[in-house]
Design a protein around this motif. Structure first.
Motif, PDB file in Angstrom:
ATOM      1  N   PHE A 285       0.799  -1.226   0.000  1.00 57.69           N
ATOM      2  CA  PHE A 285       0.000   0.000   0.000  1.00 57.69           C
ATOM      3  C   PHE A 285       0.833   1.279   0.000  1.00 57.69           C
ATOM      4  O   PHE A 285       0.277   2.368  -0.150  1.00 57.69           O
ATOM      5  CB  PHE A 285      -0.934   0.031   1.225  1.00 57.69           C
ATOM      6  CG  PHE A 285      -1.909  -1.106   1.272  1.00 57.69           C
ATOM      7  CD1 PHE A 285      -2.983  -1.160   0.389  1.00 57.69           C
ATOM      8  CD2 PHE A 285      -1.762  -2.127   2.204  1.00 57.69           C
ATOM      9  CE1 PHE A 285      -3.894  -2.207   0.438  1.00 57.69           C
ATOM     10  CE2 PHE A 285      -2.669  -3.174   2.258  1.00 57.69           C
ATOM     11  CZ  PHE A 285      -3.736  -3.217   1.369  1.00 57.69           C
ATOM     12  N   GLY A 286       2.146   1.177   0.207  1.00 55.72           N
ATOM     13  CA  GLY A 286       2.983   2.366   0.226  1.00 55.72           C
ATOM     14  C   GLY A 286       2.948   3.081   1.568  1.00 55.72           C
ATOM     15  O   GLY A 286       2.317   2.627   2.528  1.00 55.72           O
ATOM     16  N   THR A 287       3.610   4.240   1.618  1.00 52.76           N
ATOM     17  CA  THR A 287       3.726   4.996   2.865  1.00 52.76           C
ATOM     18  C   THR A 287       2.373   5.429   3.395  1.00 52.76           C
ATOM     19  O   THR A 287       2.070   5.260   4.593  1.00 52.76           O
ATOM     20  CB  THR A 287       4.613   6.228   2.646  1.00 52.76           C
ATOM     21  OG1 THR A 287       5.922   5.799   2.257  1.00 52.76           O
ATOM     22  CG2 THR A 287       4.717   7.046   3.923  1.00 52.76           C
ATOM     23  N   ASP A 288       1.524   6.003   2.547  1.00 54.59           N
ATOM     24  CA  ASP A 288       0.210   6.441   2.998  1.00 54.59           C
ATOM     25  C   ASP A 288      -0.615   5.267   3.508  1.00 54.59           C
ATOM     26  O   ASP A 288      -1.433   5.413   4.424  1.00 54.59           O
ATOM     27  CB  ASP A 288      -0.539   7.143   1.865  1.00 54.59           C
ATOM     28  CG  ASP A 288       0.000   8.538   1.600  1.00 54.59           C
ATOM     29  OD1 ASP A 288       0.792   9.028   2.439  1.00 54.59           O
ATOM     30  OD2 ASP A 288      -0.370   9.134   0.572  1.00 54.59           O
ATOM     31  N   GLY A 289      -0.404   4.091   2.926  1.00 48.06           N
ATOM     32  CA  GLY A 289      -1.118   2.907   3.387  1.00 48.06           C
ATOM     33  C   GLY A 289      -0.754   2.537   4.809  1.00 48.06           C
ATOM     34  O   GLY A 289      -1.624   2.149   5.603  1.00 48.06           O
TER      35      GLY A 289
ATOM     36  N   LEU B 177       0.237   4.640   7.148  1.00 47.10           N
ATOM     37  CA  LEU B 177      -0.394   5.630   8.015  1.00 47.10           C
ATOM     38  C   LEU B 177      -1.880   5.338   8.179  1.00 47.10           C
ATOM     39  O   LEU B 177      -2.438   5.436   9.282  1.00 47.10           O
ATOM     40  CB  LEU B 177      -0.181   7.035   7.450  1.00 47.10           C
ATOM     41  CG  LEU B 177       1.281   7.461   7.245  1.00 47.10           C
ATOM     42  CD1 LEU B 177       1.346   8.879   6.680  1.00 47.10           C
ATOM     43  CD2 LEU B 177       2.056   7.375   8.550  1.00 47.10           C
ATOM     44  N   MET B 178      -2.541   4.970   7.084  1.00 48.14           N
ATOM     45  CA  MET B 178      -3.964   4.650   7.130  1.00 48.14           C
ATOM     46  C   MET B 178      -4.219   3.406   7.990  1.00 48.14           C
ATOM     47  O   MET B 178      -5.131   3.389   8.837  1.00 48.14           O
ATOM     48  CB  MET B 178      -4.470   4.403   5.702  1.00 48.14           C
ATOM     49  CG  MET B 178      -5.926   4.008   5.605  1.00 48.14           C
ATOM     50  SD  MET B 178      -7.040   5.384   5.858  1.00 48.14           S
ATOM     51  CE  MET B 178      -8.619   4.563   5.484  1.00 48.14           C
ATOM     52  N   VAL B 179      -3.422   2.382   7.800  1.00 47.14           N
ATOM     53  CA  VAL B 179      -3.577   1.157   8.573  1.00 47.14           C
ATOM     54  C   VAL B 179      -3.333   1.426  10.058  1.00 47.14           C
ATOM     55  O   VAL B 179      -4.036   0.892  10.927  1.00 47.14           O
ATOM     56  CB  VAL B 179      -2.614   0.063   8.050  1.00 47.14           C
ATOM     57  CG1 VAL B 179      -2.509  -1.083   9.032  1.00 47.14           C
ATOM     58  CG2 VAL B 179      -3.095  -0.456   6.706  1.00 47.14           C
ATOM     59  N   GLY B 180      -2.354   2.260  10.366  1.00 44.81           N
ATOM     60  CA  GLY B 180      -2.086   2.606  11.760  1.00 44.81           C
ATOM     61  C   GLY B 180      -3.270   3.293  12.418  1.00 44.81           C
ATOM     62  O   GLY B 180      -3.631   2.984  13.558  1.00 44.81           O
ATOM     63  N   ALA B 181      -3.887   4.234  11.696  1.00 48.75           N
ATOM     64  CA  ALA B 181      -5.058   4.926  12.237  1.00 48.75           C
ATOM     65  C   ALA B 181      -6.228   3.964  12.430  1.00 48.75           C
ATOM     66  O   ALA B 181      -6.940   4.018  13.442  1.00 48.75           O
ATOM     67  CB  ALA B 181      -5.457   6.071  11.309  1.00 48.75           C
ATOM     68  N   MET B 182      -6.417   3.048  11.475  1.00 55.84           N
ATOM     69  CA  MET B 182      -7.488   2.060  11.608  1.00 55.84           C
ATOM     70  C   MET B 182      -7.239   1.149  12.813  1.00 55.84           C
ATOM     71  O   MET B 182      -8.164   0.821  13.562  1.00 55.84           O
ATOM     72  CB  MET B 182      -7.589   1.230  10.325  1.00 55.84           C
ATOM     73  CG  MET B 182      -8.095   2.009   9.119  1.00 55.84           C
ATOM     74  SD  MET B 182      -7.924   1.068   7.558  1.00 55.84           S
ATOM     75  CE  MET B 182      -8.950  -0.374   7.917  1.00 55.84           C
TER      76      MET B 182
END
Length: 566
Positions: A98-102, A104-109
């Protein structure tokens, strides 16, 4: 769930004034502990940020932001949170897909999932972990921490291997080909100063003294590239650009895995910290809540998912921390270092930090507790050894899963083996009439039936310690079919709790093999020394009446009526 119930659960998870009451006891030690942990955490944050695939700044952002948020909102006074090695293993596939933004998104989820777990009050499930699993995990983590430091201690870079023990072996081979005394001398010197100093003057910050001396020595030793090196300046600007609802479903499995790892690692780390300290108990649901908020906040500043960090938490406890102040100071110091003092920190040799963690690993291992468990029962010894080995050889999540599964299987086998249909003569009865008569004399007799193993022990503790309006409690143990180390320890805790309230506890009918388990954990020896173990219940009742009717007998406690059965 009703709105009022949800509101009440959320309110129970929020910070309260009493969280900071311990801060007034020894603020100086908290400041020193926070600074010490910051020095240890800095290279770890840099390394884990790079290993996760997001870079050194991401690791620092996590240590600073998640460290403060988890400390303020978490349920432990001693926990230090940040990026960890176990988390980097889970993140690498996420970065690739998912790349870098992925990430960050997974961490927030994952943070949101942890908050839901906290509101659902699932954090307390960690209390059901068998003691051999926790002790084996703790000892295994101590060995892992030490193995992680072997390359730095030997002055070796680029050690190869998927597991820490493989990297340690590779570093040893490289070192043997071209040995050098500089780095290994610094690492062992720092560890020796800390361990000896802790025995001679426990209150002094020998870790700081040792690191300072090692840094001075590094200026005249040919360590070269084995210094900490350049520190990135500043933290990324806050941003929500990584949020992408369209990828939610695809990322959910990864988020669940990260949330599970964060919950398990954080709660076990807090449990280890409680065991290393005195009079500190973690609220597991609040700890999950704090970790959830930390993982919601860290991605905003470009940080990777965070957990309670066992190595840093152990350093924090051993440095004398007693409140949340030390964890907050740790993050503040890291932020100050990032913005202003990177050039000074860059002079610290990596070997010195390896020495700090070597000493921490040694101090984490409670040899007396391990020996007691190993001698208690074969099942407990097997679970202890298996959990330890899997922690070192594989990873901590697998170790806990395997340890719990084996403990459950062995417990079920013990229960099945103890289930017999025996003819009970009528004259033995259950003594209910006699028990009610005893209540009038402020004596209560409890009969324990079946297995006292880890799953049933906690319910037993809650029920037994609620007893009130009595002077003497008799525990009839003749019908206990099996007892393990956790059951024996909980029994000892219940006895100590009652006796702190002035209630005398007597045991009757303890089987010889059960007494061996109790003796291995120090429960039976104290009772026998004080004459509180009896072969039969009538003998225990006679002694209880002597205690009650003696001039200096204990006074009855005020509270709800006791129930004379268990």
């Amino acid at each position: 769930m009703a709105a009022t119930d949800l509101g009440g659960r959320l309110a129970a998870l929020l910070p309260r004034r009493s969280d900071w009451s311990d801060a007034r006891r020894s603020p100086g030690r908290d400041l020193v502990a926070g600074f010490t942990v910051a020095i240890v955490a800095l290279p770890l944050a840099l390394a884990f940020g790079v290993a996760s695939g997001l870079g050194a700044q991401a690791g620092l952002a996590t240590a600073v932001v998640a460290g403060i948020v988890a400390a303020v909102f978490g349920g432990s006074n001693l926990q230090v949170s940040g990026p960890t090695g176990a988390m980097t293993v889970v993140l690498l596939p996420v970065v690739a897909r998912f790349g870098t933004d992925g990430v960050l998104m997974v961490g927030a989820m994952a943070g949101l999932i942890l908050v839901v777990l906290a509101v659902s009050r699932l954090g307390r499930l960690v209390s059901y972990l068998p003691m051999p699993v926790v002790e084996g995990f703790t000892a295994g983590i101590a060995v892992v921490i030490a193995l992680q430091q072997v390359p730095a201690a030997l002055g070796v870079t680029g050690a190869q291997g998927d597991k820490v023990w493989q990297q340690a072996l590779d570093a040893l081979e490289t070192f043997a080909a071209a040995p050098s005394a500089g780095s290994i001398g610094i690492a062992l010197g720092v560890a020796a100063i800390m361990l000896v100093g802790a025995r001679v003057r426990p209150g002094l910050p020998f870790s700081l003294v040792a690191v300072a001396l090692a840094t001075a020595a590094a200026q005249v030793l040919p360590l070269g590239a084995h210094l900490l090196g350049e520190i990135p300046s500043g933290l990324p600007a806050p941003s929500l650009a990584f949020l992408d609802p369209a990828t939610f479903s695809a990322m959910l499995p990864s988020a669940l895995a990260i949330a599970a790892l964060a919950a398990l690692e954080s709660l076990l780390s807090a449990t280890v910290a409680d065991g290393m300290s005195v009079n500190h108990t973690t609220d597991p649901d609040r700890e999950l809540f704090g970790q959830g908020l930390a993982n919601l906040a860290a991605p905003v500043f470009g940080g990777v998912p965070a957990t309670g960090a066992i190595a840093r938490t152990a350093v924090n406890v051993r440095a004398g921390a007693s409140s949340k102040v030390s964890a907050v100071v740790h993050s503040v110091v890291l932020a100050a270092i990032v913005f202003s003092a990177g050039s000074l920190v860059s002079l610290i040799p990596l070997a010195a930090l390896a020495g700090v963690l070597f000493a921490t690993a040694v101090q984490m291992i409670e040899s007396a507790s391990l020996l007691a468990l190993a001698r208690s029962t074969r099942s407990d010894a097997a679970v202890l050894a298996l959990t330890f080995l899997v922690t070192v050889a594989v990873d901590l999540v697998t170790a806990v899963a395997v340890g719990v599964a084996v403990a459950v299987a062995l417990a079920l086998r013990a229960v099945a083996a103890s289930a017999r249909l025996d003819e009970v003569p009528l004259e033995t009865g259950d003594h209910s009439a006699e028990e009610h008569a005893l209540l009038a004399e402020h004596i209560v007799a409890y009969r324990l039936d079946g297995p006292l193993v880890f799953a049933a022990a906690h319910r037993f503790l809650l029920e037994l310690t609620d007893v009130a309006q009595v002077r003497v409690v008799i525990l009839r143990m003749a019908r206990v079919s099996t007892i393990d180390a956790t059951g024996a320890r909980v029994l000892g805790d219940a006895i100590a709790h009652l006796e702190r309230r002035g209630i005398v506890v007597l045991l009757s009918g303890v089987a010889a093999d059960h007494e061996e388990v109790l003796a291995a954990l120090g429960v039976a020896e104290d009772l026998r020394r004080r004459g509180r173990l009896f072969a039969t219940t009538p003998a225990a009742i006679e002694h209880a009446r002597e205690i009650v009717h003696s001039p200096g007998g204990p006074s009855p406690r005020v509270g709800p009526p006791a129930v004379a059965s268990a």
